[in-house]
Design an enzyme around this catalytic site. Structure first.
Site, short mmCIF file in Angstrom:
data_model
loop_
_atom_site.label_atom_id
_atom_site.label_comp_id
_atom_site.label_asym_id
_atom_site.label_seq_id
_atom_site.Cartn_x
_atom_site.Cartn_y
_atom_site.Cartn_z
N SER A 17 0.80 -1.22 0.00
CA SER A 17 0.00 0.00 0.00
C SER A 17 0.84 1.28 0.00
O SER A 17 1.61 1.51 -0.92
CB SER A 17 -0.93 -0.07 1.20
OG SER A 17 -1.80 0.99 1.22
N ASP A 20 -3.11 6.35 -3.21
CA ASP A 20 -1.96 5.76 -2.54
C ASP A 20 -1.34 4.71 -3.47
O ASP A 20 -1.79 4.51 -4.60
CB ASP A 20 -2.32 5.19 -1.15
CG ASP A 20 -3.12 3.91 -1.23
OD1 ASP A 20 -3.76 3.68 -2.26
OD2 ASP A 20 -3.11 3.14 -0.25
N ASP A 58 -1.29 1.54 -3.88
CA ASP A 58 -2.05 0.45 -4.49
C ASP A 58 -3.46 0.89 -4.88
O ASP A 58 -4.32 0.07 -5.21
CB ASP A 58 -2.08 -0.80 -3.60
CG ASP A 58 -2.79 -0.58 -2.29
OD1 ASP A 58 -2.89 0.58 -1.85
OD2 ASP A 58 -3.25 -1.57 -1.68
N ASN A 110 -8.47 8.67 6.21
CA ASN A 110 -7.33 8.64 5.28
C ASN A 110 -7.71 8.29 3.84
O ASN A 110 -6.85 8.21 2.98
CB ASN A 110 -6.26 7.67 5.80
CG ASN A 110 -6.79 6.26 5.94
OD1 ASN A 110 -7.69 5.85 5.22
ND2 ASN A 110 -6.22 5.50 6.86
N GLY A 155 -2.20 -1.53 14.05
CA GLY A 155 -2.23 -2.89 13.53
C GLY A 155 -1.26 -3.08 12.37
O GLY A 155 -1.19 -4.17 11.80
N ARG A 177 -0.70 4.61 18.62
CA ARG A 177 -1.11 5.87 18.00
C ARG A 177 -1.92 6.70 19.00
O ARG A 177 -2.78 6.16 19.71
CB ARG A 177 -1.99 5.62 16.78
CG ARG A 177 -1.28 4.92 15.64
CD ARG A 177 -2.11 5.04 14.35
NE ARG A 177 -1.69 4.06 13.36
CZ ARG A 177 -0.61 4.18 12.59
NH1 ARG A 177 0.16 5.25 12.70
NH2 ARG A 177 -0.31 3.24 11.72
C1 LIG Z 1 -4.77 5.85 11.67
C2 LIG Z 1 -4.66 5.17 10.36
O1 LIG Z 1 -4.66 5.84 9.33
N1 LIG Z 1 -4.57 3.84 10.37
C3 LIG Z 1 -4.44 3.04 9.16
C4 LIG Z 1 -3.42 1.94 9.35
O2 LIG Z 1 -3.85 1.10 10.40
P1 LIG Z 1 -3.19 1.06 11.86
O3 LIG Z 1 -3.84 -0.13 12.51
O4 LIG Z 1 -3.58 2.35 12.50
O5 LIG Z 1 -1.71 0.97 11.68
O6 LIG Z 1 -3.32 1.17 8.16
C5 LIG Z 1 -4.55 0.50 7.80
C6 LIG Z 1 -4.28 -0.35 6.59
O7 LIG Z 1 -3.88 0.41 5.50
C7 LIG Z 1 -5.66 1.52 7.59
O8 LIG Z 1 -6.85 0.85 7.31
C8 LIG Z 1 -5.79 2.39 8.83
O9 LIG Z 1 -6.72 3.40 8.62
MG LIG Z 2 -3.63 1.19 0.09
#
Ligand SMILES: CC(=O)N[C@H]1[C@@H](OP(=O)(O)O)O[C@H](CO)[C@@H](O)[C@@H]1O
Ligand SMILES: [Mg+2]
Length: 564
Positions: A74, A292, A294, A398, A531, A537
């Site tokens: 991604s 982005d 992908d 996002n 994740g 965060r």
């Molecule tokens: C705050 C944030 O933007 N988190 C992102 C990010 O996840 P996290 O679990 O926060 O690392 O990556 C994910 C996959 O691309 C997306 O779905 C999500 O929105």
């Molecule tokens: Mg992506």
């Protein structure tokens, strides 16, 4: 019987073989995160090979329905890579299989892997042994490690007797999800079918523009930042066929134009709020979009002044708001049309957001009388929730998101359109609204968020509403916000509840967050373990930027002190 035993032996041999070809380096641990496995591309082959095994097993379990594998990381840097699995409906793999996916990826040696598979197929009743077929469609993005990892996935799939792998080529993530969904619906599923569907439904949307609204024509020029990824490449292929739009692709992924996701792309622009690489003062006042790497995320932006590189941002929340307004308007026209009261289309419309949605967007949507619900972060949660409605619209701030329509709603819409088209009403506002909704169901990728199809729906709606970027941007004002990352020893020691808005463990942390938040006007703050990265965060919102920054900072200190 003897033949069966031979097959069984052959199956075991193949699994042991493939596992020994892709040994897990000592100390290597993969975790199934918000969107599959992701790490340095050079270390990913064992996880990708095992994802191949898993996808083939998933297809076997589901009576041979096609399952998908996408090799992408991604918006991550070019050196990273990853793997995501798509279920037969085109959505993310069922979460119930995630623990097995993680165990398989981390099986320390070939024998452990074999035992794990044999136990799992027994527990799940999966018909292993070559009597049944399985089908896995594969796609990858433009990363240099993609080809090598694709081969690892193919070897994993081929280790399962009866499994067939179909390489669909270099694709955007949503294209592959769309293909899986289409294939299982028995409709045409090639890349050119995907493009035809997008181009035709976009044209239909434009044909259905109201002729009598007056006002200025929307500027046709749109500059798209392709993040030097696959989305820009695909957009270049179809842009000439998109009537009514003059698209210029920058960071298009062409040789020499720049590095994937480096200083460009939806993630960069949304987080930094500055123009991506390749944009300059001559672009002031032009509508721009960023994908982005992908192409499953979409955001819009515009430069308002040539004296700095700051942008006005339209994030996923505002895209969601635009879609919600449009769909609600069409439903209202259909259901409130005085002359055709007998023809109604009852629909439960649901809006799904995460805690990262800007508070101003939630207030705006609720103010419209819409039902807004929250899920944890990650498309897999949002999508599932959205499916509970006749029409579910979901977006992450996002830019990940889409609209899903229930089968039942689509068939009601079809029969309503047929009824109206055969009557004198076929030039009525009601008929046009129904036709617009029909076109939207075709244009938007219902399998998963898709920057290309999302972009075309945005463009069609802006033209329908005759809205400039500025009109759209001013729908509501975002509350100032700040996101921070904190490195801790073990991020899994934070446990959250209430769609990640509250910390349940350690309990003292939530008390501290509440105490800090109470000091700020319109303050809101939450923390959660990422994740996809090894960080916690912190998100904070308040009535001014200074306050949002200060709230985020003080909560980040508490996290560091308690868990650092
Ligand atoms: C705050 C944030 O933007 N988190 C992102 C990010 O996840 P996290 O679990 O926060 O690392 O990556 C994910 C996959 O691309 C997306 O779905 C999500 O929105
Ligand atoms: Mg992506």
């Amino acid at each position: 019987m003897a033949a069966d035993q031979e097959q069984e032996q052959e199956q075991r041999r193949r699994l042991l073989d493939v596992a020994s070809r892709f040994p897990l380096p000592t100390g290597c641990r993969f975790s199934y995160g918000t969107a599959g496995f992701r790490a340095d591309g050079a270390t990913m082959a064992p996880a990708v090979c095992r994802a191949g095994i898993l996808a083939a097993l998933r297809s076997l379990k589901l009576a041979g329905a096609a399952v998908g594998i996408v090799i992408t990381a991604s918006h991550n840097p070019i050196g990273d890579n990853g793997v995501k699995i798509a279920d037969p409906d085109g959505g993310m793999m069922d979460q119930q299989w995630e623990p097995f996916a993680a165990a398989l990826a981390n099986a320390p040696d070939p024998d452990a892997l074999l035992q794990l598979v044999l136990q799992f197929v027994k527990d799940e009743g999966i018909p292993l042994g070559g009597h049944h077929t399985a089908q896995v469609l594969l796609g990858r993005d433009t990363r240099p490690t993609g080809e090598y990892l694709l081969d690892a996935a193919l070897q994993g799939i081929n280790a399962i007797l009866g499994a067939q792998a179909i390489d669909m080529g270099i694709l955007t993530t949503p294209q592959l999800h769309w293909m899986v969904r289409s294939k299982n619906k028995g409709i045409k599923a090639s890349e050119s079918d995907y493009f035809t569907q997008l181009i035709n439904s976009f044209r239909r949307m434009l044909e259905l523009l109201p002729k009598d609204k007056g006002g200025d024509e929307l500027a046709k020029k749109l500059i798209v930042d392709g993040a030097n990824g696959i989305g820009g490449v695909k957009l270049e292929q179809i842009k000439a066929e998109l009537s009514g739009l003059d698209i210029i692709v920058r960071n298009s992924g062409k040789e020499g134009e720049g590095i994937l996701n480096h200083l460009c792309g939806a993630d960069f622009v949304q987080k930094e709020r500055v123009t991506p690489h390749g944009f300059g003062p001559e672009d002031v006042g032009v509508r721009c979009a960023s994908l982005d790497g992908d192409a499953d995320r979409l955001i819009y932006f515009q430069m308002s002044s040539s004296s700095d590189n700051k942008v006005d941002l339209v994030d996923g929340d505002k895209i969601l708001s635009l879609f919600a307004l449009f769909i609600r308007e069409q439903l209202d026209v259909i259901n409130n049309n005085g002359s055709q009261v007998d023809k109604s289309l009852p629909a439960r419309l649901g809006i799904v957001q995460t805690a990262y949605a800007n508070g101003a967007s939630t207030q705006f949507l609720k103010g419209l009388g819409l039902e807004v619900v929250f899920t944890p972060t990650g498309v897999k949660y949002l999508h599932k929730k959205a499916l509970e409605y006749d029409i579910g619209i979901y977006f992450e701030a996002n830019g990940h998101g889409t609209v899903v329509f229930s089968e039942d709603f689509i068939s009601q819409l079809e029969s309503l359109s047929n009824d109206l088209s055969s009557q004198a009403a076929n030039c009525s506002a009601q008929y046009h609204a129904a036709m617009r909704l029909m076109a939207a169901t075709q244009l938007i990728n219902q399998a998963v968020g898709d920057a290309l199809s999302g972009l075309l729906l945005v463009e069609a709606i802006l033209q329908y509403k005759r809205w400039s970027f500025q009109n759209w941007c001013e729908l509501y004002s975002d509350l100032p916000s700040r996101q921070l990352k904190v490195k801790v020893v073990d991020r899994s020691s934070i446990v959250t509840t209430d769609a990640e808005t509250k910390v349940s463990q350690p309990s003292s942390l939530q008390e501290l967050i509440d105490k800090e938040t109470a000091n700020y006007t319109q303050g809101r703050c939450f923390v959660r373990p990422s994740g996809t990265e090894d960080v916690v965060r912190v998100y904070a919102e308040a009535s001014t930027q200074v306050e949002a920054d200060s709230l985020a900072k003080s909560v980040a200190h508490h996290v560091e002190r308690l868990l650092g």
